[in-house]
Design an enzyme around this catalytic site. Structure first.
Site, short mmCIF file in Angstrom:
data_model
loop_
_atom_site.label_atom_id
_atom_site.label_comp_id
_atom_site.label_asym_id
_atom_site.label_seq_id
_atom_site.Cartn_x
_atom_site.Cartn_y
_atom_site.Cartn_z
N ARG A 110 0.82 -0.83 0.17
CA ARG A 110 0.27 -0.11 -0.27
C ARG A 110 0.91 0.81 -0.62
O ARG A 110 1.92 1.33 0.56
CB ARG A 110 -0.02 -0.24 1.31
N THR A 114 -1.08 7.66 -0.07
CA THR A 114 -2.77 7.01 -0.69
C THR A 114 -3.50 6.20 -0.24
O THR A 114 -4.76 5.75 -0.30
CB THR A 114 -2.66 7.08 -2.18
N ASP A 206 0.12 -3.71 11.77
CA ASP A 206 0.49 -4.24 10.30
C ASP A 206 1.30 -5.26 10.83
O ASP A 206 2.07 -6.06 10.54
CB ASP A 206 1.20 -3.74 9.63
N ASP A 209 4.52 -6.05 8.97
CA ASP A 209 5.46 -6.13 10.23
C ASP A 209 5.48 -6.27 10.87
O ASP A 209 6.85 -6.94 11.98
CB ASP A 209 4.96 -4.14 10.08
C1 PRP Z 1 -1.35 -5.01 4.28
C2 PRP Z 1 -1.93 -6.40 4.11
C3 PRP Z 1 -3.12 -6.04 2.67
C4 PRP Z 1 -3.06 -4.66 2.59
C5 PRP Z 1 -4.54 -4.61 2.85
O1 PRP Z 1 -0.21 -5.14 3.48
O2 PRP Z 1 -1.32 -7.26 3.57
O3 PRP Z 1 -2.28 -6.88 1.71
O4 PRP Z 1 -2.78 -4.21 3.12
O5 PRP Z 1 -5.05 -2.46 2.89
P1 PRP Z 1 -6.29 -2.67 1.62
O6 PRP Z 1 -7.10 -3.34 2.16
O7 PRP Z 1 -6.34 -1.69 1.85
O8 PRP Z 1 -5.36 -2.86 -0.02
P2 PRP Z 1 1.06 -4.04 3.04
O9 PRP Z 1 1.19 -3.19 1.79
O10 PRP Z 1 0.98 -3.15 4.28
O11 PRP Z 1 2.26 -4.89 2.48
P3 PRP Z 1 3.08 -6.12 3.51
O12 PRP Z 1 2.21 -7.27 3.28
O13 PRP Z 1 4.14 -6.28 2.82
O14 PRP Z 1 3.51 -5.45 5.07
#
Ligand code: PRP
Length: 215
Positions: A110, A114, A206, A209
């Site tokens: 993400r 945004t 998260d 993380d």
């Molecule tokens: C997190 C999670 C999902 C996403 C959910 O990933 O694992 O993939 O955010 O959010 P959304 O429904 O608003 O899209 P992140 O972007 O933190 O990446 P990561 O898994 O690499 O930490």
């Protein structure tokens, strides 16, 4: 466990004392990375198990040491698609339940400003016609990452789609319902809302993380 479907999205909330207990460990900010990965694996196994409750099976005869017994086998082994990074923590659990599955990978992060999904990897079979697909991602926040993943799968012809998530927000479920996709959503809990940073409240932080450390 509840289920509802009046559009293209069938939601099944898996509500069991043991899933709630593992989810409580995941939510606890005192749970360290090692314990978080372990709890996620245990909970994922239960969610995946539930996600296959209605899977089509073929009848087979099994020769026991005593006699022939009626048995079954899953008709079409699934394709599991963990959404990197956080979905990786669910993959081994899924494979422990269905070892002869195929695996594809989608990497989406993400954008912190945004909250929109930014794709950095799509390693998927080119033709997914007739292939049941199970997307693995612990978090459903805005729904952007999952919808992006579903878009990639639909482009390749997939129509039998299931998402397995640990925790979601009502906003993410609504975004799925507003999308064009038809799917089953199997999830451990749907929480209260998203905060101004698009984090699930109360959520668990998260999941990427908490398994692997900050990006
Ligand atoms: C997190 C999670 C999902 C996403 C959910 O990933 O694992 O993939 O955010 O959010 P959304 O429904 O608003 O899209 P992140 O972007 O933190 O990446 P990561 O898994 O690499 O930490």
């Amino acid at each position: 466990m509840t289920s509802a479907s009046d559009d293209g999205v069938q939601v099944r909330v898996v509500d069991h004392p043991l899933t709630r207990a593992w989810l409580s460990i995941l939510r606890d900010q005192a749970t360290d990375n090692t314990a978080f990965r372990s709890a996620l694996a245990r909970l994922s196994q239960m969610l995946v198990y539930e996600a296959f409750a209605d899977v089509p099976v073929d009848d087979v005869d099994v020769q026991t040491p005593v006699a022939v017994a009626p048995g079954v086998k899953v008709t079409t082994p699934p394709l599991f698609v963990p959404v990197l990074r956080a979905g990786l923590g669910m993959l081994e659990s899924a494979l422990s339940v269905l070892p002869d599955s195929r695996i594809g990978f989608v990497g989406v992060g993400r954008d912190e400003e945004t909250a929109r999904p930014v794709e950095y990897l799509a390693s998927l079979p080119a033709d997914l016609t007739g292939q049941p697909v199970y997307v693995l991602d612990p978090m459903l926040a805005t729904g952007g990452s999952l919808i992006h993943t579903l878009d990639l799968l639909a482009e390749r012809g997939a129509t039998d789609l299931t998402a397995v998530c640990v925790v979601g927000a009502p906003e993410g479920v609504a975004a799925l319902r507003a999308s064009t996709h038809r799917l089953r959503l199997v999830i451990g809990a749907v929480d209260e809302h998203l905060n101004e940073d698009a984090f699930i409240v109360p959520g668990l932080g998260d999941a990427g993380d908490r398994q692997f450390g900050p990006r």
